[in-house]
Scaffold this motif. Structure first.
Motif, PDB file in Angstrom:
ATOM      1  N   UNK A 183       7.522 -42.808   2.874  1.00 55.70           N
ATOM      2  CA  UNK A 183       6.478 -42.707   3.903  1.00 55.70           C
ATOM      3  C   UNK A 183       5.222 -42.050   3.339  1.00 55.70           C
ATOM      4  N   UNK A 184       5.394 -40.934   2.648  1.00 58.04           N
ATOM      5  CA  UNK A 184       4.231 -40.222   2.097  1.00 58.04           C
ATOM      6  C   UNK A 184       3.511 -41.050   1.036  1.00 58.04           C
ATOM      7  N   UNK A 185       4.258 -41.794   0.242  1.00 58.64           N
ATOM      8  CA  UNK A 185       3.613 -42.672  -0.733  1.00 58.64           C
ATOM      9  C   UNK A 185       2.793 -43.749  -0.037  1.00 58.64           C
ATOM     10  N   UNK A 186       3.358 -44.346   0.995  1.00 62.34           N
ATOM     11  CA  UNK A 186       2.653 -45.427   1.708  1.00 62.34           C
ATOM     12  C   UNK A 186       1.408 -44.922   2.408  1.00 62.34           C
ATOM     13  N   UNK A 187       1.403 -43.637   2.747  1.00 57.07           N
ATOM     14  CA  UNK A 187       0.251 -43.032   3.419  1.00 57.07           C
ATOM     15  C   UNK A 187      -0.743 -42.429   2.419  1.00 57.07           C
ATOM     16  N   UNK A 188      -0.487 -42.604   1.123  1.00 48.62           N
ATOM     17  CA  UNK A 188      -1.340 -42.042   0.065  1.00 48.62           C
ATOM     18  C   UNK A 188      -1.467 -40.532   0.173  1.00 48.62           C
ATOM     19  N   UNK A 189      -0.387 -39.882   0.592  1.00 49.44           N
ATOM     20  CA  UNK A 189      -0.370 -38.427   0.696  1.00 49.44           C
ATOM     21  C   UNK A 189       0.409 -37.784  -0.436  1.00 49.44           C
ATOM     22  N   UNK A 190       0.960 -38.617  -1.334  1.00 48.98           N
ATOM     23  CA  UNK A 190       1.886 -38.106  -2.335  1.00 48.98           C
ATOM     24  C   UNK A 190       1.693 -38.839  -3.646  1.00 48.98           C
ATOM     25  N   UNK A 191       1.852 -38.106  -4.735  1.00 53.02           N
ATOM     26  CA  UNK A 191       1.790 -38.670  -6.080  1.00 53.02           C
ATOM     27  C   UNK A 191       3.157 -38.496  -6.724  1.00 53.02           C
ATOM     28  N   UNK A 192       3.638 -39.533  -7.407  1.00 56.33           N
ATOM     29  CA  UNK A 192       4.901 -39.400  -8.121  1.00 56.33           C
ATOM     30  C   UNK A 192       4.626 -39.057  -9.574  1.00 56.33           C
ATOM     31  N   UNK A 193       4.758 -37.779  -9.949  1.00 59.36           N
ATOM     32  CA  UNK A 193       4.495 -37.371 -11.334  1.00 59.36           C
ATOM     33  C   UNK A 193       5.704 -37.704 -12.209  1.00 59.36           C
ATOM     34  N   UNK A 194       5.487 -38.470 -13.253  1.00 63.33           N
ATOM     35  CA  UNK A 194       6.627 -38.916 -14.034  1.00 63.33           C
ATOM     36  C   UNK A 194       6.206 -39.292 -15.449  1.00 63.33           C
ATOM     37  N   UNK A 195       7.177 -39.305 -16.325  1.00 67.34           N
ATOM     38  CA  UNK A 195       7.010 -39.777 -17.689  1.00 67.34           C
ATOM     39  C   UNK A 195       8.139 -40.746 -17.993  1.00 67.34           C
ATOM     40  N   UNK A 196       7.808 -41.899 -18.542  1.00 72.89           N
ATOM     41  CA  UNK A 196       8.809 -42.858 -19.001  1.00 72.89           C
ATOM     42  C   UNK A 196       8.825 -42.816 -20.519  1.00 72.89           C
ATOM     43  N   UNK A 197       9.979 -42.510 -21.089  1.00 73.68           N
ATOM     44  CA  UNK A 197      10.140 -42.442 -22.540  1.00 73.68           C
ATOM     45  C   UNK A 197      10.691 -43.777 -23.031  1.00 73.68           C
ATOM     46  N   UNK A 198       9.983 -44.384 -23.966  1.00 72.75           N
ATOM     47  CA  UNK A 198      10.418 -45.660 -24.547  1.00 72.75           C
ATOM     48  C   UNK A 198      11.357 -45.404 -25.721  1.00 72.75           C
ATOM     49  N   UNK A 199      12.027 -46.443 -26.171  1.00 70.63           N
ATOM     50  CA  UNK A 199      12.872 -46.317 -27.359  1.00 70.63           C
ATOM     51  C   UNK A 199      14.329 -46.621 -27.141  1.00 70.63           C
TER      52      UNK A 199
ATOM     53  N   UNK B 168      -4.625 -27.794 -14.851  1.00 71.39           N
ATOM     54  CA  UNK B 168      -5.574 -28.800 -14.373  1.00 71.39           C
ATOM     55  C   UNK B 168      -4.848 -29.950 -13.687  1.00 71.39           C
ATOM     56  N   UNK B 169      -3.731 -30.330 -14.246  1.00 75.51           N
ATOM     57  CA  UNK B 169      -2.912 -31.415 -13.700  1.00 75.51           C
ATOM     58  C   UNK B 169      -2.435 -31.079 -12.293  1.00 75.51           C
ATOM     59  N   UNK B 170      -1.952 -29.860 -12.102  1.00 79.43           N
ATOM     60  CA  UNK B 170      -1.454 -29.462 -10.788  1.00 79.43           C
ATOM     61  C   UNK B 170      -2.559 -29.499  -9.734  1.00 79.43           C
ATOM     62  N   UNK B 171      -3.717 -29.002 -10.097  1.00 79.54           N
ATOM     63  CA  UNK B 171      -4.806 -28.893  -9.117  1.00 79.54           C
ATOM     64  C   UNK B 171      -5.533 -30.220  -8.931  1.00 79.54           C
ATOM     65  N   UNK B 172      -5.889 -30.864 -10.041  1.00 75.64           N
ATOM     66  CA  UNK B 172      -6.737 -32.052  -9.972  1.00 75.64           C
ATOM     67  C   UNK B 172      -5.976 -33.313  -9.580  1.00 75.64           C
ATOM     68  N   UNK B 173      -4.700 -33.403  -9.957  1.00 75.61           N
ATOM     69  CA  UNK B 173      -3.956 -34.639  -9.719  1.00 75.61           C
ATOM     70  C   UNK B 173      -2.869 -34.522  -8.660  1.00 75.61           C
ATOM     71  N   UNK B 174      -2.255 -33.354  -8.545  1.00 73.68           N
ATOM     72  CA  UNK B 174      -1.173 -33.205  -7.579  1.00 73.68           C
ATOM     73  C   UNK B 174      -1.591 -32.498  -6.303  1.00 73.68           C
ATOM     74  N   UNK B 175      -2.799 -31.988  -6.245  1.00 71.90           N
ATOM     75  CA  UNK B 175      -3.303 -31.423  -5.001  1.00 71.90           C
ATOM     76  C   UNK B 175      -2.907 -29.991  -4.714  1.00 71.90           C
ATOM     77  N   UNK B 176      -2.403 -29.248  -5.723  1.00 72.99           N
ATOM     78  CA  UNK B 176      -2.168 -27.816  -5.514  1.00 72.99           C
ATOM     79  C   UNK B 176      -3.513 -27.143  -5.247  1.00 72.99           C
ATOM     80  N   UNK B 177      -3.504 -26.107  -4.428  1.00 73.62           N
ATOM     81  CA  UNK B 177      -4.744 -25.390  -4.141  1.00 73.62           C
ATOM     82  C   UNK B 177      -5.180 -24.528  -5.317  1.00 73.62           C
ATOM     83  N   UNK B 178      -4.225 -24.035  -6.078  1.00 76.08           N
ATOM     84  CA  UNK B 178      -4.530 -23.200  -7.235  1.00 76.08           C
ATOM     85  C   UNK B 178      -3.323 -23.177  -8.157  1.00 76.08           C
ATOM     86  N   UNK B 179      -3.564 -22.848  -9.424  1.00 74.52           N
ATOM     87  CA  UNK B 179      -2.490 -22.720 -10.398  1.00 74.52           C
ATOM     88  C   UNK B 179      -2.937 -21.764 -11.486  1.00 74.52           C
TER      89      UNK B 179
END
Length: 356
Positions: free
Chosen positions: A313-329, A204-215
């Protein structure tokens, strides 16, 4: 732990004009070379004197550590990567971003944000040329500089040469490299981007948030059946992070003349496999005229620059999402974070907040 796919992480760290430093600092060392599955007993957290910068040098506080699946090989005495493995009793290496807290160099000032390869430590010192200065206005957050984008971009653009009209399959698509590689293919004009992952949530993450056509879930039935259903026309580009059965299925589902970029082999890297990077059977690939192109990237300045330009460039054009996790501690959280990364706990790129 913070898990976000938005490219707008606020950088909350403050940069005072004068920064004090402790007399000692933490660093994580390799306690033993890895055999079998990774556990936190592979690492040792120790206290050592905080280094003093010599004339012309800087002292840098580590703010974030970047983590990568590739570190798994560096922990083994018989690493198959084209660089020496980490040594027992020595600090774990790797990329990080930090802040200059003391400077006797004209090239860097206190408060400058820099890239560092000093590894898993709270502070490091050295000549200014070891710490490339980062543009504070280029990205929303310092962790953007720790993405695995150089690998993904080089593999998708220079090795696979994905472009207009391509039908692209990315294995291990929810990981740090795969989650970027699929988006890069889309930005380069691919007609269809398909990803494999290990859970419905990741699909769901790949398709709904990252814009993959299918997974699809690679554990849910034969991979070949999924590929034939989702790409009946045949895949023309395969970006492989996994190897094994997914590689074999991709060969069967490929169109004649497809290009395969082989980035990783997670199917045999995790655990105590006798052959962690087995040579794939290329007989069927050769019969279909498939170009199989293994590659590795050392993140040269040119590769980093090419990725940084397109990423910003892609971020500024809203064409790209940066998928990431920040671990605290802090630094002590890094060993468990790497273990969790290899177990598939996280999505996207992973970094550990050390300071702030």
């Amino acid at each position: 732990m913070t898990d976000s796919t938005m490219s707008t992480i606020p950088d909350t760290m403050t940069t005072p004009a004068t920064m004090t430093t402790p007399a000692t600092m933490g660093e994580v060392r390799l306690a033993k070379h890895l055999k079998g599955d990774l556990g936190t007993d592979t690492f040792e957290l120790v206290r050592v004197p905080t280094p003093e910068p010599a004339t012309g040098e800087v002292l840098v506080r580590t703010d974030y550590l970047g983590l990568s699946v590739a570190y798994l090989e560096m922990l083994r005495a018989d690493s198959r990567l084209p660089i020496p493995p980490w040594e027992v009793g020595r600090r774990i290496g790797g990329a990080a971003v930090g802040t200059v807290v003391r400077s006797t160099s004209a090239d860097l000032a206190v408060g400058d944000r820099v890239r560092t390869m000093a590894g898993w430590c709270e502070y490091s010192a050295g000549s200014a040329d070891q710490y490339p200065r980062l543009d504070p206005d280029l990205f929303p957050s310092p962790v953007h500089h720790l993405s695995q984008g150089p690998t993904a971009y080089y593999g998708m653009s220079e090795i696979a040469k994905a472009g207009a009209g391509d039908v692209v399959f990315v294995s291990g698509a929810a990981g740090g490299v795969g989650s970027l590689a699929g988006q890069i293919a889309r930005c380069r004009g691919a007609a269809k981007v398909i990803g494999s992952a290990g859970s419905q949530a990741k699909i769901d993450y790949l398709v709904d948030e990252l814009g993959f056509d299918a997974a699809f879930d690679y554990r849910d039935g034969p991979v070949l059946d999924h590929l034939r259903e989702l790409a009946p026309e045949g895949i023309t580009v395969f970006f492989d992070n996994v190897g094994g059965k997914q590689f074999d299925a991709a060969v069967e589902a490929a169109a004649p003349g497809a290009r395969f970029a082989l980035c990783g082999a997670l199917a045999t890297q995790i655990g105590d496999h006798e052959d962690r990077f087995p040579e794939p059977d290329l007989t069927a690939a050769a019969a279909k005229g498939i170009e199989v192109r293994p590659f590795s990237t050392r993140h040269t300045p040119e590769q980093i620059a090419a990725w940084t330009e397109h990423f910003s460039t892609w971020l500024s054009e809203d064409r790209f999402v940066f998928p990431h996790t920040i671990v605290e501690g802090g630094l002590s959280a890094a060993p468990q974070a790497l273990v969790s990364l290899l177990k598939g706990t996280y999505r996207g790129n992973v970094s550990v907040r050390v300071a702030g």
